[in-house]
Design a protein around this motif. Sequence first.
Motif, PDB file in Angstrom:
ATOM      1  N   HIS A 166     -51.682   3.151 -55.524  1.00 56.12           N
ATOM      2  CA  HIS A 166     -52.700   3.499 -56.631  1.00 56.12           C
ATOM      3  C   HIS A 166     -52.220   4.756 -57.376  1.00 56.12           C
ATOM      4  O   HIS A 166     -52.122   4.600 -58.775  1.00 56.12           O
ATOM      5  CB  HIS A 166     -54.127   3.970 -55.950  1.00 56.12           C
ATOM      6  CG  HIS A 166     -55.165   4.763 -57.012  1.00 56.12           C
ATOM      7  ND1 HIS A 166     -55.724   3.952 -57.826  1.00 56.12           N
ATOM      8  CD2 HIS A 166     -55.305   6.037 -57.076  1.00 56.12           C
ATOM      9  CE1 HIS A 166     -56.324   4.947 -58.774  1.00 56.12           C
ATOM     10  NE2 HIS A 166     -56.216   6.133 -58.156  1.00 56.12           N
TER      11      HIS A 166
ATOM     12  N   ASP B 240     -52.255   1.484 -49.539  1.00 57.45           N
ATOM     13  CA  ASP B 240     -53.145   1.224 -50.934  1.00 57.45           C
ATOM     14  C   ASP B 240     -53.222   2.366 -51.704  1.00 57.45           C
ATOM     15  O   ASP B 240     -53.140   2.405 -52.880  1.00 57.45           O
ATOM     16  CB  ASP B 240     -54.268   0.510 -50.516  1.00 57.45           C
ATOM     17  CG  ASP B 240     -54.376  -0.917 -50.059  1.00 57.45           C
ATOM     18  OD1 ASP B 240     -53.249  -1.442 -50.330  1.00 57.45           O
ATOM     19  OD2 ASP B 240     -55.191  -1.304 -49.228  1.00 57.45           O
TER      20      ASP B 240
ATOM     21  N   LYS C 159     -50.501   4.886 -61.311  1.00 59.29           N
ATOM     22  CA  LYS C 159     -51.245   5.739 -61.940  1.00 59.29           C
ATOM     23  C   LYS C 159     -49.901   6.759 -62.808  1.00 59.29           C
ATOM     24  O   LYS C 159     -49.960   6.693 -64.034  1.00 59.29           O
ATOM     25  CB  LYS C 159     -51.970   6.869 -61.334  1.00 59.29           C
ATOM     26  CG  LYS C 159     -52.602   7.987 -62.464  1.00 59.29           C
ATOM     27  CD  LYS C 159     -53.398   9.178 -61.272  1.00 59.29           C
ATOM     28  CE  LYS C 159     -53.771  10.232 -62.252  1.00 59.29           C
ATOM     29  NZ  LYS C 159     -54.543  11.068 -61.275  1.00 59.29           N
TER      30      LYS C 159
END
Length: 546
Positions: free
Chosen positions: A308, A304, A312
Amino acid sequence: MAKSMGMNLASGLQGMLKDGHNSYEGVDEAIMRNINAAKELAAIVRTSLGPNGMNKLVVNHLDKTIVTSDGATIVQELEVMHPAAKMVVLASQMQEQEAGDGTSLVVTLTGELLKLAADLLREGLHTAEILEGYRAAYMKTQEILPSLVCHTVADVRDPKQLAFAIKTVIGSKQYGFEDALSPFVAEACLAVMPPAPAKAMLAVENVRVCKLLGGSTADSHVVRGMVVQRDSQGLVKRAENAKVAVFACGLEMSSTETKGTVLIRTGEELMSYNKGEEKVVEDAMKSIADAGTKVIVAGGTVSDMCMHFIEKYEMMVIKVLSKWELRRICNAVHATALVRMGAPTPDEMGDCALVEVREVGLRKVTVFSQDDDDSRIATIVLRASTQSLLNDLERAVDDSVACVRGLCRDPRFVPGGGATEMELAHQIFKHGESQTGLDQYAIKKFAEALEVVPRILSETSGQDAEKVLATLRTAHANGEAKMGVDVDDDSVADKSGEGVVDLMSTKESALRLAVDAAVTVLRVDQIIMSKQAGGPKPRAPKGDDE
């Protein structure tokens, strides 16, 4: 000495071998047993020969139901145990490896040769005379086959000539789909062939098949590149002119081999510990993005935290768990799979013209498509209404791709529809009549065995086999060497002009392997089976006895 060893010299084989063995010898016990086993196997496969061949429903040891008319699949899933029948299975598997087609012909012809050999044995011929006659007849077929060539592919890189050449292969497996599928197979094969100055050659593993349930066969298409039956992990679903980084490992923080304990006393220490881990992951993802990467292919789990930071930096990520599929993606995009989580070098990154997620039917797939002419991978996306039809279409495509590989080596074709076998039978029978030894009977039986192909083609298409064979014998006696069975019009016709042709190298390989298998079985005069290993069989549960 023999007494001290506990061996009774008068007991013969029983005293030499361990208790529990079985032994069979002689014509009736050994040779006929082997012939019957091969005949039973051939009887299963023979009705699946040709465009109107019947399907077999096989439930394998994993309780998987397989419905197919492909001879190689049938004999593979049957799990044959008889040693003589296994020889026939091995011959069909070798045909599948060498030519990719003609497996049913190998099994059927082997069974017919052995069946007719049994008739000769009953009439009093010795096995050696039968073997000599079969070998002489086979050598005669090698002399006759080149004279039967009716079509040659002049330009292997011409899509129309290529599609014409593979129509019969597809039609023999999936009759009615040959016109729809042959252009797709030709397009895919041409996409992975080397450019024109180089010699035309094909690596069959570079032509992939992606099966998607739903739609019709007309909805099938070809993709220059790779199709992965999986959606991307993040929100980015499309990338053009993308640099691709392939990782053979998962994208997650690696754990150490030894267990460790971290003592955290305050909230600030907890925050700093998490920030330290985040900093390491962010630096890794940033370095990958700074290298110009737009698409990441991961060979394992994507954590995870990594996800992320991938979002981004607006990168696309696809998880591929199969190492074989990962290797093919590397081949398609010209990339090198990395075993570390870090920035790839320019040489390690691949290029792809377009990577996007498409929804085909009710399934999302990721497509790696290339625009350049030297793409190393091409994928045929097959569509059909049932899974069994999809599997059979895939087998037909695999056989036709193998046919393209064969015609790159030898582009000569002989008439199909049983015409080649019928002409060989006619000429070999004449050759047998000119012989004076006892092997002439075996030569004539070899010719009779070749007639099994037009016989089965006529039987499976609902025709009177004896009437069709009589008409064919008359036509070939009059010099009409291209006359074969017309499965559509209940008659005989020259179908070679309509594209019903067989690759000559495939026919040669099938004849060679069938004769080799039949000769090997006939040369066995004794069967000796040792006691089966293992202890006594486990007892049945008490509930079954009650």
